[in-house]
Design a protein around this motif. Structure first.
Motif, short mmCIF file in Angstrom:
data_model
loop_
_atom_site.label_atom_id
_atom_site.label_comp_id
_atom_site.label_asym_id
_atom_site.label_seq_id
_atom_site.Cartn_x
_atom_site.Cartn_y
_atom_site.Cartn_z
N VAL A 1 1.58 5.95 5.85
CA VAL A 1 0.10 5.24 5.90
C VAL A 1 -0.37 5.16 6.99
O VAL A 1 -1.55 5.19 7.25
CB VAL A 1 0.64 3.78 5.02
N VAL A 2 0.33 4.46 8.15
CA VAL A 2 -0.39 4.36 9.58
C VAL A 2 -0.89 5.66 9.77
O VAL A 2 -1.99 5.79 10.57
CB VAL A 2 0.60 3.54 10.38
N GLN A 3 -0.10 6.46 9.92
CA GLN A 3 -0.28 8.10 10.48
C GLN A 3 -1.85 8.33 9.79
O GLN A 3 -2.52 9.03 10.47
CB GLN A 3 0.78 9.00 10.10
N LEU A 4 -1.73 8.37 8.26
CA LEU A 4 -2.91 8.94 7.73
C LEU A 4 -4.08 7.98 8.19
O LEU A 4 -5.41 8.63 8.05
CB LEU A 4 -2.90 8.75 6.15
N GLY B 1 -10.86 -9.36 -0.13
CA GLY B 1 -10.17 -9.02 -1.14
C GLY B 1 -9.48 -7.57 -0.77
O GLY B 1 -9.06 -6.92 -1.63
N TRP B 2 -9.59 -7.29 0.60
CA TRP B 2 -9.19 -5.60 1.02
C TRP B 2 -7.68 -5.93 1.36
O TRP B 2 -7.16 -6.99 1.57
CB TRP B 2 -9.84 -5.42 2.20
N HIS B 3 -7.20 -4.82 1.41
CA HIS B 3 -5.80 -4.76 1.51
C HIS B 3 -5.64 -4.66 3.28
O HIS B 3 -6.35 -3.82 3.84
CB HIS B 3 -5.07 -3.28 1.05
N LEU B 4 -4.64 -5.47 3.83
CA LEU B 4 -4.61 -5.48 5.02
C LEU B 4 -3.28 -4.78 5.74
O LEU B 4 -2.25 -5.01 5.61
CB LEU B 4 -4.03 -7.23 5.47
N LEU B 5 -3.81 -3.85 6.66
CA LEU B 5 -2.75 -2.99 7.20
C LEU B 5 -2.24 -3.35 8.82
O LEU B 5 -1.28 -3.11 8.88
CB LEU B 5 -3.36 -1.47 7.46
N GLY B 6 -3.45 -4.15 9.36
CA GLY B 6 -2.80 -4.40 10.73
C GLY B 6 -3.83 -5.50 11.11
O GLY B 6 -4.54 -5.98 10.54
N ARG B 7 -3.79 -5.44 12.55
CA ARG B 7 -4.79 -6.39 13.32
C ARG B 7 -5.16 -6.01 14.76
O ARG B 7 -4.28 -5.29 15.27
CB ARG B 7 -4.29 -7.75 13.34
N GLU C 1 -5.51 9.72 -0.11
CA GLU C 1 -4.20 9.27 -0.39
C GLU C 1 -4.02 7.83 -0.20
O GLU C 1 -3.06 7.04 -0.97
CB GLU C 1 -3.02 9.93 0.48
N LEU C 2 -5.12 7.17 0.41
CA LEU C 2 -4.90 5.57 0.82
C LEU C 2 -6.11 4.93 -0.27
O LEU C 2 -6.23 3.71 0.07
CB LEU C 2 -5.28 5.21 2.12
N GLN C 3 -6.78 5.54 -1.00
CA GLN C 3 -7.90 5.02 -1.77
C GLN C 3 -7.24 4.07 -2.60
O GLN C 3 -6.87 4.86 -4.05
CB GLN C 3 -8.95 6.16 -2.10
N VAL D 1 0.84 -1.24 -0.03
CA VAL D 1 0.09 -0.23 0.19
C VAL D 1 0.92 1.19 -0.03
O VAL D 1 0.62 2.22 -0.66
CB VAL D 1 -0.97 0.09 1.02
N ALA D 2 1.88 1.36 0.86
CA ALA D 2 2.67 2.47 0.99
C ALA D 2 3.37 2.63 -0.54
O ALA D 2 3.69 3.74 -1.03
CB ALA D 2 3.73 2.15 1.98
N GLN D 3 3.87 1.59 -1.30
CA GLN D 3 4.38 1.64 -2.45
C GLN D 3 3.39 2.22 -3.44
O GLN D 3 3.89 3.10 -4.36
CB GLN D 3 5.03 0.27 -2.94
#
Length: 218
Positions: free
Chosen positions: A116-119, A180-186, A145-147, A105-107
């Protein structure tokens, strides 16, 4: 001129539907207020909100003619209803094995993982509606920015508690499932328990704030 209409669905369900696919902030709040008003009535056994509609299951289907008109009256009076949204703080471990898509996602967003985390944490989200799985809340609105579009190839198994993003929304998987979503954390929060009343931790209109735990990227 009304921006909504009502109709009977099947034998015992009544629907109020907006005449737009993307409700405004005011219309969303009115939908949340309408749900509250309908839940306060003993005329319904269940209230099911969606992004641009509310479906109410009548305890006595013979009352449908009255409620077809009265639900429209309630809709136009919703501005006067008090709507008190709950706020939930969701502690999240970002990145690593808990957020396997954070780097990608960051790339794609031309950002660092920390950015990305801050946003993602800077936004206060609102539960727009629940669906897909019991307790699965669609949270809007994700910072522009993250969409990103959903993943081309969905995962067969997404771990319970995964914090994810797709398009203009964020979400948390309440249980292990394909996705199918992008996983950022848990996170470790229980989002759905059928023995609780209500069974879902989140309700439409609730506000969600993500907070990074020190074990992850913050």
């Amino acid at each position: 001129m009304s921006d909504a209409h009502s109709y009977l669905l099947g034998e015992n369900a009544l629907v109020l539907s907006l005449d737009v696919n993307a409700p405004s902030h005011t219309q969303q709040r009115k939908l949340f207020a309408l749900c509250t008003a309908l839940k306060d009535s003993n005329a319904f056994i269940d209230i099911v909100p969606a992004k641009s509609s509310v479906t109410a299951y009548m305890a006595n289907p013979s009352d449908y003619q009255y409620w077809l008109k009265h639900i429209m009256l309630l809709w136009h009076e919703c501005d006067d209803f008090a709507f008190d949204a709950k706020t939930h703080i969701i502690e999240t471990i970002y990145g690593g094995e808990f957020g396997p898509d954070l780097s990608d996602v960051a790339q794609q967003a031309n950002l660092t993982e920390r950015q990305v985390v801050q946003l993602h944490c800077a936004q206060t989200y609102q539960v727009e509606f629940l669906g897909f799985l019991p307790g699965f809340a669609y949270l809007g609105k994700l910072p522009s920015e993250l969409q990103l579009p959903r993943k081309t190839t969905p995962r067969k198994q997404v771990p319970k508690g995964s914090v994810a993003i797709a398009e203009d929304l964020s979400a948390i998987y309440p249980n292990q499932s394909p996705g199918g979503w992008h996983l950022l954390g848990r996170c470790q929060h229980t989002l759905f328990n059928p023995t609780h009343n209500p069974p879902s931790l989140f309700a439409p209109g609730d506000k969600i704030k993500f907070v990074p735990l020190k074990e992850g990227i913050c």
